[in-house]
Design a protein around this motif. Structure first.
Motif, PDB file in Angstrom:
ATOM      1  N   ASP A   1       0.804  -1.234   0.000  1.00 48.60           N
ATOM      2  CA  ASP A   1       0.000   0.000   0.000  1.00 48.60           C
ATOM      3  C   ASP A   1       0.830   1.274   0.000  1.00 48.60           C
ATOM      4  O   ASP A   1       0.320   2.352   0.273  1.00 48.60           O
ATOM      5  N   ARG A   2       2.145   1.158  -0.326  1.00 49.46           N
ATOM      6  CA  ARG A   2       2.978   2.355  -0.328  1.00 49.46           C
ATOM      7  C   ARG A   2       4.226   2.145  -1.174  1.00 49.46           C
ATOM      8  O   ARG A   2       4.639   1.005  -1.440  1.00 49.46           O
ATOM      9  N   PHE A   3       4.823   3.261  -1.551  1.00 42.15           N
ATOM     10  CA  PHE A   3       6.074   3.266  -2.307  1.00 42.15           C
ATOM     11  C   PHE A   3       7.033   4.211  -1.602  1.00 42.15           C
ATOM     12  O   PHE A   3       6.703   5.381  -1.354  1.00 42.15           O
ATOM     13  N   LEU A   4       8.228   3.712  -1.255  1.00 46.21           N
ATOM     14  CA  LEU A   4       9.267   4.515  -0.604  1.00 46.21           C
ATOM     15  C   LEU A   4      10.465   4.616  -1.524  1.00 46.21           C
ATOM     16  O   LEU A   4      10.811   3.646  -2.204  1.00 46.21           O
ATOM     17  N   PHE A   5      11.128   5.768  -1.526  1.00 46.00           N
ATOM     18  CA  PHE A   5      12.384   5.878  -2.273  1.00 46.00           C
ATOM     19  C   PHE A   5      13.359   6.757  -1.502  1.00 46.00           C
ATOM     20  O   PHE A   5      12.968   7.565  -0.652  1.00 46.00           O
ATOM     21  N   ALA A   6      14.659   6.591  -1.828  1.00 47.91           N
ATOM     22  CA  ALA A   6      15.699   7.374  -1.153  1.00 47.91           C
ATOM     23  C   ALA A   6      17.008   7.242  -1.909  1.00 47.91           C
ATOM     24  O   ALA A   6      17.218   6.315  -2.690  1.00 47.91           O
ATOM     25  N   SER A   7      17.919   8.180  -1.628  1.00 49.86           N
ATOM     26  CA  SER A   7      19.262   8.133  -2.200  1.00 49.86           C
ATOM     27  C   SER A   7      20.116   7.054  -1.570  1.00 49.86           C
ATOM     28  O   SER A   7      21.099   6.618  -2.184  1.00 49.86           O
ATOM     29  N   GLU A   8      19.790   6.650  -0.356  1.00 43.91           N
ATOM     30  CA  GLU A   8      20.541   5.596   0.317  1.00 43.91           C
ATOM     31  C   GLU A   8      19.563   4.698   1.054  1.00 43.91           C
ATOM     32  O   GLU A   8      18.510   5.159   1.529  1.00 43.91           O
ATOM     33  N   VAL A   9      19.938   3.424   1.174  1.00 39.10           N
ATOM     34  CA  VAL A   9      19.038   2.442   1.776  1.00 39.10           C
ATOM     35  C   VAL A   9      18.769   2.761   3.240  1.00 39.10           C
ATOM     36  O   VAL A   9      17.675   2.488   3.757  1.00 39.10           O
ATOM     37  N   LYS A  10      19.729   3.362   3.916  1.00 45.27           N
ATOM     38  CA  LYS A  10      19.557   3.607   5.347  1.00 45.27           C
ATOM     39  C   LYS A  10      18.313   4.445   5.640  1.00 45.27           C
ATOM     40  O   LYS A  10      17.698   4.312   6.701  1.00 45.27           O
TER      41      LYS A  10
END
Length: 648
Positions: free
Chosen positions: A154-163
């Motif tokens: 039910d969601r999408f997350l993104f980031a420049s680094e996995v942490k």
């Protein structure tokens, strides 16, 4: 350069501002200058900004278009932003800043995903289209900048680094066994894998959309081969010379100080010699090691710096620095480090950061211009054009290699390698390429726990690893090798360069990976690329007028040498033993505890085993002591710091 994060919920639930801030502020090292949030119900974007172009508040992110229907978060640089801004103004767009972020936003507004073909740069960005309820994201052609994501129900997350992703959802701290197998086989996770079972990376040259809970991914760029007539060699060389110069020229665009890494090798020397044309009072940076002359190229770097009129600064790294910083480097990498050279890249970046905010590097020269012995060994059956006689590693001698194989693979492995050598002419191109890069497959790895091998269920990294060899649009073996490096090996090195430089808030730029140069090399046949079996022949021809002759003619190929294997087997042997023979490591179920207790492990495998164990402690176990070590990063080299003017 920035750290970007974001979350979009498909269930309509509101996003917590505190959660988004925690994700964002995990990446403060990527952007200590500014922080911003966009939060509206089930959509949230965040940025930590390292201000390089338009350092005023006009460059603040997230940035919106004029009617607030598009919001962008952007990590990287668009080097041709000046030309693109003029194009946009002529089309009627009103730009209020001098930042490349605003140019990118208006380009997307004008052209949608087709804007990607107009960009010359390193980038990973996401645009939220409020009208279409669509998230669009993309990564640069070669993977210089990172983009990680988690697609949940039910969601999408993104980031420049996995942490930042595991900060948002601790359940993502689950190791991916297949990625661990990839690392032990090929030195890094392959394809979209990251080391974490439910986290993926967007591959280079790809875009992504997320709408109504669905993800779509597509490729917008790949290198293709269409060879020009050899009779056009002079024209092709002139084009290459112009492109190398222009790539450096536009990559020196900055509103903050710019310097250049300089090892004294051909690639970094080529970049620095061109940068000296465009950067007033250029500073260059180098790292050396005192263990033996093989590990210290600073004399070559000083020679180049003096020749181009740069002020040169250098430092000497030590085993104590390495031991103290290894957990922090793994923390910033988000996975086991791909090569021992990571410490060299980190150290020279930390030195550069004391003097500049942006530094150019020579990364990509070997992969684009054919500079590795493996290219010539596999394509032509010889590495005689390289002088490797001064390498201190015992595994480069015949007996040393035999002892190393015996330790890694047992007597069966020695006999198999001997059989392969006797039948060398019958070995396939694929076999030669794999054996020049990789360790044994998991089922034959002497150090793996039988329980771990069973968990893999027969998985072997080999098929995923060799896939790129057969996707190259050429029958030329050398170019197949170069294409494979471009698709598999280079992204690992670029990830390392990004993390080691951003760990100290330094923007690292790679002019030799300008996509125009890469595409030109796809038009040049191997008979011209390496005429006379000369490694990097074309780059040498281009920079010969700018550099001392002895730099252009160096044959002692060195892969940014760092004496890590020597340290791990000598000064740090006790620390290695404490890590690998600790109850946690023995009980982890990855490595055979009997082999760990016996302690007869090759230098290459010691490096990998220590990295994996420390990664588990930092990210999976969340061991407080290891996490604290990882956080204590910017300790200066202190007594080992030094600088000298060019030629000094």
């Amino acid at each position: 350069m920035c750290g970007i994060v974001g979350m979009v919920r498909a269930d309509g639930a509101s996003i917590s501002a505190a959660l988004l801030e925690r994700m964002r502020d995990c990446l403060t090292h990527r952007g200590p200058d500014d922080a911003g949030l966009y939060l509206k119900g089930d959509v949230g974007l965040g940025v930590r900004r390292l201000a390089i172009l338009d350092t005023t508040s006009a460059g603040h992110q997230p940035m919106a278009n004029h009617d607030g229907t598009l919001w962008v978060v952007f990590n990287g640089e668009i080097y041709n932003y000046v030309e693109l801004a003029e194009e946009l103004r002529r089309a009627g767009h009103r730009l209020v800043s001098s930042s490349d972020t605003e140019v990118l936003l208006h380009l997307y507004e004008q052209f949608g995903k087709e804007c990607l073909h107009r960009l010359n740069g390193m980038f990973a960005f996401a645009v939220w289209d409020a009208r279409e309820r669509l998230l669009f994201a993309a990564r640069d052609r070669l993977g210089i900048k990172p983009f990680y994501f988690h697609h949940g129900r039910d969601r999408f997350l993104f980031a420049s680094e996995v942490k930042a992703l595991v900060e948002a959802d601790p359940s993502l701290r689950r190791a991916d066994d297949e990625a661990l197998a990839d690392y032990l086989f090929a030195g890094g996770a392959l394809g979209t894998r990251t080391g974490f079972a439910d986290v993926r990376q967007l591959e280079p040259g790809h875009w992504l959309t997320y709408r109504d809970g669905q993800v779509e991914i597509g490729r917008y760029w790949d290198l293709t081969y269409h060879y020009e007539e050899p009779s056009r060699e002079a024209d092709l060389l002139a084009e290459l010379a112009w492109l190398v110069d222009d790539a450096v020229r536009i990559q020196t665009r900055s509103d903050v100080p710019v310097g250049s890494h300089l090892s004294g090798g051909l690639d970094s020397s080529a970049v620095a010699s061109h940068a000296a044309r465009y950067v007033r009072a250029l500073k260059t940076f180098s790292i050396g090691f005192s263990e033996s002359p093989y590990y210290d190229e600073t004399e070559h770097a000083r020679t180049v710096a003096a020749h181009i009129g740069a002020t040169h600064l250098e430092e000497i790294g030590t085993s104590q620095d390495f031991a103290r910083l290894l957990p922090a480097m793994i923390y910033h990498m988000d996975f086991a480090l791909p090569t021992e050279g990571s410490f060299g890249y980190f150290s020279v970046s930390r030195l550069a950061k004391r003097h500049v905010k942006v530094s150019l590097t020579g990364h990509g020269g070997d992969e684009i211009f054919a500079g590795y012995p493996k290219h010539f060994g596999v394509a032509f059956g010889s590495t005689s054009m390289f002088n490797t006689s001064d390498r201190p590693d015992e595994e480069h001698s015949i007996m040393g290699r035999a002892r190393a194989v015996l330790r890694r693979e047992g007597m069966a492995g020695v006999m198999e390698r001997l059989d392969h050598r006797l039948r060398r002419q019958a070995r396939s191109f694929e076999d030669r390429w794999v054996s020049s890069h990789c360790s044994v497959e998991p089922s034959r790895h002497p150090l793996l726990h039988s329980r771990f091998v069973r968990r893999l269920g027969g998985y072997s990294p080999r098929q995923r690893y060799v896939g790129a060899l057969y996707e190259a649009t050429t029958d030329e073996i050398l170019d197949k090798c170069l294409y494979h490096d471009l698709r598999v090996y280079l992204p690992q090195l670029l990830a390392m360069e990004d993390r080691m430089s951003m760990a100290v808030s330094l923007e690292s730029r790679v002019p030799l990976l300008d996509h125009r140069i890469v595409e030109l090399m796809g038009r040049i046949h191997p008979t011209l690329k390496v005429r006379g079996r000369q490694p990097k022949r074309l780059l040498k021809e281009v920079v010969r007028p700018l550099l001392p002759g002895k730099i252009c003619e160096r044959q002692d190929k060195r892969p940014f040498p760092v004496p890590v294997r020597q340290w791990l087997s000598r000064e740090l042997a006790g620390a290695v033993r404490d890590i690998l023979q600790s109850p946690r490591c023995l009980d982890r179920g990855i490595f055979d505890p009997d082999q760990l207790r016996e302690g007869v492990i090759s230098a290459r495998h010691v490096w990998q085993l220590v990295n994996i164990e420390l990664w588990f402690r930092i990210f999976v176990d969340r061991d407080p002591y290891c996490v604290e070590q990882a956080a204590s990063l910017t300790v200066p080299l202190g007594a080992h710091q030094g600088s000298a003017p060019a030629g000094g």
